[in-house]
Motif scaffolding. Structure first.
Motif, PDB file in Angstrom:
ATOM      1  N   SER A 111       0.267  -1.157   0.284  1.00 55.80           N
ATOM      2  CA  SER A 111      -0.017  -0.204   0.092  1.00 55.80           C
ATOM      3  C   SER A 111       0.968   1.483  -0.214  1.00 55.80           C
ATOM      4  O   SER A 111       1.511   1.273   1.132  1.00 55.80           O
ATOM      5  N   TYR A 112       0.488   1.737  -1.216  1.00 56.01           N
ATOM      6  CA  TYR A 112       1.699   3.191  -1.107  1.00 56.01           C
ATOM      7  C   TYR A 112       1.567   4.395  -0.885  1.00 56.01           C
ATOM      8  O   TYR A 112      -0.288   4.177  -1.062  1.00 56.01           O
ATOM      9  N   PHE A 113       1.581   5.266  -0.551  1.00 58.53           N
ATOM     10  CA  PHE A 113       0.458   6.548   0.257  1.00 58.53           C
ATOM     11  C   PHE A 113       2.314   7.550   0.399  1.00 58.53           C
ATOM     12  O   PHE A 113       3.372   7.264   0.398  1.00 58.53           O
ATOM     13  N   GLN A 114       2.189   8.898  -0.449  1.00 58.85           N
ATOM     14  CA  GLN A 114       3.502  10.318   0.582  1.00 58.85           C
ATOM     15  C   GLN A 114       3.331  10.352   1.656  1.00 58.85           C
ATOM     16  O   GLN A 114       1.595  10.571   1.940  1.00 58.85           O
ATOM     17  N   VAL A 115       3.957  10.806   2.005  1.00 54.10           N
ATOM     18  CA  VAL A 115       4.054  11.157   3.414  1.00 54.10           C
ATOM     19  C   VAL A 115       3.038  12.571   3.868  1.00 54.10           C
ATOM     20  O   VAL A 115       2.493  13.012   5.207  1.00 54.10           O
ATOM     21  N   ASP A 116       3.359  13.402   2.859  1.00 51.21           N
ATOM     22  CA  ASP A 116       2.649  14.404   3.189  1.00 51.21           C
ATOM     23  C   ASP A 116       1.432  14.413   2.836  1.00 51.21           C
ATOM     24  O   ASP A 116       0.394  15.660   3.245  1.00 51.21           O
ATOM     25  N   ASN A 117       0.219  13.758   3.578  1.00 52.02           N
ATOM     26  CA  ASN A 117      -0.996  12.940   3.255  1.00 52.02           C
ATOM     27  C   ASN A 117      -1.177  12.497   4.991  1.00 52.02           C
ATOM     28  O   ASN A 117      -1.840  11.633   4.421  1.00 52.02           O
TER      29      ASN A 117
END
Length: 277
Positions: A240-246
């Motif tokens: 599960s990929y996500f970006q740090v600024d969310n």
């Protein structure tokens, strides 16, 4: 022939010998730094990108005439089938309980645009308790572990600029309740800057002008860092990929994981439709 000479020869053979034009003027430390940076560069890839992106005439432009929107599954309240969503939830829960899901956060950025002097993931984002972004994600991961009685590995891609500081931040905060062994740090890849002829540019006599290779480089970084081996050994099937600024992101969306598995998809994405122009 030592390693430095082999690297220099490979650059000369690739038409990139200008990178080492100040070699004889450098200190031992400068030579070590330049050689280390040069060893990161895939000369074959630079040549391919130069040929396709800089020297391409446009005669082989992509034909996008048949491009259509991808199929999607709407939420139940937006017209989706409740039974389909229930099946996806069951499938996703099975995968989580079996330890087949991990999280992957791209966290190479600095908090510069936030006016914050540190890695973006250490920014105190919540309005009351001022929890940093990394803590927000860690607590969500712990909640997943408690609900599904599993260990949820977390892979964090840093950058050369913030790797040590990010690792130290987790150690100082006792990994926010997670086990240190389940949190895996690795650096984002870098690419050299080139001129219009595809020649690699120097930042100084002893350093190459290098920049992070973007979100697209995250998959390559997983491979080169050895993270893929860890993932395979652990029997993980979904990342599960996500970006740090969310801070609002679901580190793992059980329904989404279920839909991904039921479709035997290689890659799935979530989106929010635009409401207004």
């Amino acid at each position: 022939m030592d390693d430095n000479n082999l690297i220099i020869e490979s650059f000369q053979n690739a038409g990139q010998g200008q990178v080492f034009r100040f070699w004889n003027e450098l200190s031992p430390e400068g030579k070590l730094e330049l050689s280390r940076q040069a060893s990161e560069i895939d000369l074959g890839e630079i040549s391919r990108l130069t040929d396709t992106l800089l020297k391409e005439t446009g005669s082989s432009a992509l034909d996008l005439s048949g491009l259509e929107p991808a199929s999607y599954i709407p939420l139940v309240e937006s017209g989706g089938e409740a039974s389909q969503w229930e099946a996806a939830k069951i499938k996703g829960e099975e995968a989580l309980r079996a330890g087949k899901v991990a999280a992957f956060t791209v966290a190479g950025g600095q908090g510069t645009r936030l006016g914050f002097p540190g890695p973006k993931g250490t920014f105190p984002v919540t309005p009351i308790c001022e929890k940093p972004l990394f803590q927000v994600f860690a607590e969500k991961i712990r909640a997943v572990e408690q609900r599904y009685e599993c260990v949820f590995p977390w892979f964090i891609m840093t950058s050369h600029a913030n790797h040590e500081e990010t690792e130290q931040f987790f150690k100082q905060n006792s990994f926010f309740g997670l086990e240190p062994e389940q949190v895996h740090f690795f650096r984002q890849g870098r690419m050299p800057a080139v001129n219009t002829e595809g020649k690699i540019l120097l930042e100084s006599k002893s350093s190459i002008a290098m920049s992070p290779d973007g979100h697209g480089g995250s998959l390559r970084a997983l491979l080169r860092s050895g993270a893929i081996e860890v993932i395979e050994k652990a029997g993980i099937e979904v990342v599960s990929y996500f970006q740090v600024d969310n801070p609002l992101v679901q580190c793992v969306d059980v329904d989404f994981v279920g839909f991904h598995l039921l479709a035997t998809s290689e890659m799935s994405s979530k989106m929010v439709p635009i409401a207004y122009a």
